[in-house]
Structure formats: structure tokens, C-alpha cells
Design an enzyme around this catalytic site. Structure first.
Site, short mmCIF file in Angstrom:
data_model
loop_
_atom_site.label_atom_id
_atom_site.label_comp_id
_atom_site.label_asym_id
_atom_site.label_seq_id
_atom_site.Cartn_x
_atom_site.Cartn_y
_atom_site.Cartn_z
N SER A 6 -0.08 25.59 8.11
CA SER A 6 0.03 26.24 9.31
C SER A 6 -0.85 25.28 10.29
O SER A 6 -2.13 25.05 10.02
CB SER A 6 -0.56 27.60 9.39
OG SER A 6 -0.57 27.98 10.80
N TYR A 65 -6.65 34.41 8.70
CA TYR A 65 -5.14 33.69 8.42
C TYR A 65 -5.35 32.01 8.45
O TYR A 65 -4.90 31.38 7.46
CB TYR A 65 -4.37 34.09 9.35
CG TYR A 65 -2.84 33.38 9.35
CD1 TYR A 65 -2.13 33.53 8.37
CD2 TYR A 65 -2.55 32.27 10.10
CE1 TYR A 65 -0.58 32.64 8.12
CE2 TYR A 65 -1.56 31.40 10.24
CZ TYR A 65 -0.55 31.67 9.21
OH TYR A 65 0.57 31.11 9.05
C1 UD2 Z 1 1.75 31.78 14.85
C2 UD2 Z 1 2.10 32.28 13.38
C3 UD2 Z 1 1.32 31.83 12.43
C4 UD2 Z 1 0.97 30.39 12.40
C5 UD2 Z 1 0.74 29.88 13.95
C6 UD2 Z 1 0.69 28.22 13.86
C7 UD2 Z 1 3.79 34.13 13.56
C8 UD2 Z 1 3.66 35.52 13.56
N1 UD2 Z 1 2.57 33.67 13.52
O1 UD2 Z 1 0.51 32.15 15.22
O2 UD2 Z 1 1.86 32.35 11.12
O3 UD2 Z 1 1.68 29.56 11.67
O4 UD2 Z 1 1.72 30.15 14.77
O5 UD2 Z 1 0.49 27.91 15.32
O6 UD2 Z 1 4.86 33.51 13.68
N2 UD2 Z 1 1.36 36.80 22.55
C9 UD2 Z 1 1.47 37.75 23.71
N3 UD2 Z 1 2.15 38.66 23.63
C10 UD2 Z 1 2.84 39.23 22.64
C11 UD2 Z 1 2.72 38.38 21.40
C12 UD2 Z 1 1.94 37.54 21.52
O7 UD2 Z 1 0.67 37.42 24.76
O8 UD2 Z 1 3.38 40.19 22.58
C13 UD2 Z 1 0.57 35.80 22.58
C14 UD2 Z 1 -0.67 35.76 21.57
O9 UD2 Z 1 -1.81 36.11 21.84
C15 UD2 Z 1 -0.71 34.11 21.31
C16 UD2 Z 1 0.71 33.64 21.50
O10 UD2 Z 1 1.29 34.56 22.27
O11 UD2 Z 1 -1.66 33.40 22.32
C17 UD2 Z 1 1.37 33.31 20.13
O12 UD2 Z 1 1.30 34.49 19.29
P1 UD2 Z 1 2.06 34.76 18.14
O13 UD2 Z 1 1.59 35.74 17.39
O14 UD2 Z 1 3.52 34.43 18.19
O15 UD2 Z 1 1.79 33.40 17.04
P2 UD2 Z 1 0.15 32.75 16.55
O16 UD2 Z 1 0.09 31.45 17.48
O17 UD2 Z 1 -0.90 33.53 16.73
#
Ligand code: UD2
Length: 285
Positions: A102, A126
Site C-alpha cells: 500500500s 495499517y
Molecule cells: C486508502 C485505502 C488503504 C490504502 C491507502 C493507500 C481504503 C478504505 N483505504 O486509504 O487501504 O491502500 O489508500 O493510499 O480504500 N475522507 C473524507 N470523508 C469520508 C471518507 C474519507 O474526507 O467520508 C478522506 C479521508 O480523511 C482521507 C481521504 O478521504 O483524507 C481518503 O480516505 P480513504 O479512507 O478513502 O483512503 P486512505 O487514503 O485513508
């Protein structure tokens, strides 16, 4: 035969569908899972009727948020589960082991775009568990002569990510809320960025690595960054509903900016075809 773990998940399901002569293993049943079982359990028994030449290990606890809430579960699945499969690979002379890592292994970027030489300093349990699984995989490559590759996907999206799962990725959550006319919640100020990559591009890179029996670490992204605010506005527009955007406090373990340098993958022939706007429209609206 190629073993693919995590076939009830987003990436694993597409992999088993697109890779000939493969079989899916997962703890949960799904149309893409042939072997039901836990990667932390007795792999020998689960695979007793199979001759496995290569393993693509995509099974994982995938949520950053859940890893903060349940770090032991996260480590157990992502580290011990990986080690258990590596032990199987060692004992059964599996030739090629492809670990799905990841982009979370990098932590807060010191420079952008992130290349594979960027230091790894995860910001969440994670990120640390995925990095540890990756290190074990590469070490087994060195110690036992298994060809080991590790792919570091950035933010994968596809229609198969479950929007009802509270730990789902931002795209499936935003799409599902926008369609219901619910406000989109942005954690932080929305200037954080991600490299959103279609699952089909990740499948493309895994297939190239498999075919070329490649080893080493490969980023998998598009090389482009999109802010969460831009994403919210785009999904709001596509839904043609009057969707409100609200802001809440940033998430623990969240990184600020992230996008990939994909030069290494390009050497293998990788060409990303993701077009965020077009793909969101085709996948969801
Ligand atoms: C994602 C993957 C993870 C990893 C990574 C690699 C998922 C669940 N997680 O983590 O497995 O491989 O990418 O880069 O696919 N956010 C909002 N509102 C919401 C949900 C999320 O603002 O309702 C923001 C969150 O705070 C973050 C961004 O969107 O800044 C992306 O969040 P995410 O949970 O889709 O993915 P990430 O980058 O934590």
C-alpha cells in the site's frame, strides 16, 4: 495454478476474474472465492488439492481507521497472515510471490511524487502492518530464492467497493451518500490529496509483474493528485443532486498529500488508463 487471496475484496475479485488459471481464497464467501478459509489458518489443508506456482496476496485488513481502533486485529491479519502464506510458499517451492502492499507505507511525504526510494515511515497501524508484511515478503525472497514483488497501490476505486461498509474508501462513501442526497463529510479542510487509480489499472500492473516474473517494489497509481474537496464537488455534480459538503475534524493517521511516481512500473510496460471523471461516471452514474 495461481492462488489469489482476498477474493471477496475489491482488488482480489477483479484479479481472479482477469487472471487465467487462478483460484480465489478468502475467509468470506463471494462469487470469486473458491476456497473458503483464513490466511492465518492451516494453508496446507486448504490447498491440499492444488499445485500452486504463484501467489498473489491481496487479502488484508484494508482500513486505516479500523487499524487505529483495532491495531491487534490489523497486525494479526496483515502481518501474521502474510507470514503464514510465506511459510507455505517456502515449504512448497512457490516460484513467484506478489504481495499487494500500500502507498500508506510511506507516511507523510518528504517530497512528491512518491517514488519507491522514498523513506517509509507509516502514520497508522495499517501502514506499519502493510510495510511489515512487505518486508517479510522481500526477506523470504532473499532467504529462500522465491521471486518476490511488492506492489504499492495508491487509492483504488471500483464499483465493487462496498459503500455500506463504514470503513470503505472515500469514493464509494461519497457516491453512495450523493445518490441518496445526503451531505458529503470531509475530514479536515479537504485540501488533502490522493492518487485515485481505477482497479483495472492495478490489475494491469499485477498481470505485467506476473507475466514478466518481476521482482522488487512497484508503485501503482496514475501520477496525478486530486484533492478531497475537488472529489466531493465532482461527485456532487455527477449526481445532479444539490449535495451539501460539510467539514469535520481531520482523521487520526490521515496523510496530507499523496501521489505516485510510476516510472518503475512504466519500465514493465504499465500505462495507466484511469480518467477520474469518466470512470466515476461510467462506474457509478
Ligand atoms: C486508502 C485505502 C488503504 C490504502 C491507502 C493507500 C481504503 C478504505 N483505504 O486509504 O487501504 O491502500 O489508500 O493510499 O480504500 N475522507 C473524507 N470523508 C469520508 C471518507 C474519507 O474526507 O467520508 C478522506 C479521508 O480523511 C482521507 C481521504 O478521504 O483524507 C481518503 O480516505 P480513504 O479512507 O478513502 O483512503 P486512505 O487514503 O485513508
Amino acid at each position: 495454478m495461481i492462488l489469489i487471496t482476498g477474493t471477496s475484496g475489491q482488488l482480489g475479485s477483479y484479479l481472479v476474474e482477469n487472471i487465467p488459471n487462478s483460484v480465489g481464497l478468502d475467509i468470506r464467501s463471494s462469487p470469486y472465492t473458491k476456497i473458503r478459509g483464513d490466511i492465518r489458518g492451516d494453508i496446507e489443508e486448504l490447498l491440499e488439492n492444488y499445485e500452486i506456482d504463484a501467489i498473489i496476496h491481496a487479502a488484508a485488513q484494508v482500513s486505516v481507521v479500523k487499524s487505529v481502533e483495532e491495531p491487534k486485529l490489523d497486525a494479526d491479519v496483515n502481518i501474521m497472515g502474510t507470514l503464514n502464506l510465506l511459510e507455505y510458499a517456502r515449504k512448497h517451492d512457490v516460484e513467484h510471490f506478489i504481495y499487494i502492499s500500500s502507498a500508506a507505507v510511506y507516511g507523510e511525504p518528504k517530497y512528491l511524487p512518491l517514488d519507491e526510494k522514498h523513506p517509509t515511515k507509516p502514520k497508522s497501524p495499517y501502514g506499519l502492518s502493510k510495510l511489515t508484511g512487505e518486508r517479510y515478503s522481500l526477506l523470504y525472497g532473499e532467504l529462500y530464492g522465491i521471486k518476490v514483488a511488492s506492489i504499492r497501490p495508491f487509492n483504488i476505486f471500483s464499483p465493487r467497493q462496498d459503500p455500506n461498509n463504514p470503513y470503505s474508501g472515500v469514493i464509494s462513501i461519497f457516491v453512495s451518500r450523493a445518490k441518496r442526497g445526503l451531505p458529503l463529510i470531509i475530514y479536515g479542510d479537504g485540501t488533502q490529496t490522493r492518487d485515485f487509480v481505477s482497479v483495472y489499472d492495478v490489475v494491469q500492473l499485477v498481470k505485467l509483474v506476473l507475466e514478466k516474473k518481476a521482482t522488487g517494489v512497484y508503485n501503482c497509481g496514475t501520477g496525478k493528485e486530486t484533492s478531497i474537496r475537488e472529489l466531493a464537488e465532482l461527485i456532487g455534480k455527477l449526481s445532479s443532486k444539490n449535495v451539501e459538503i460539510i467539514y469535520q475534524k481531520p482523521r487520526e493517521g490521515d496523510i496530507k498529500r499523496s501521489y505516485a511516481d510510476i516510472s518503475r512500473a512504466k519500465v514493465l510496460g504499465f500505462t495507466p488508463h484511469t480518467d477520474l471523471k469518466r470512470d466515476l461516471k461510467n462506474f457509478f452514474f
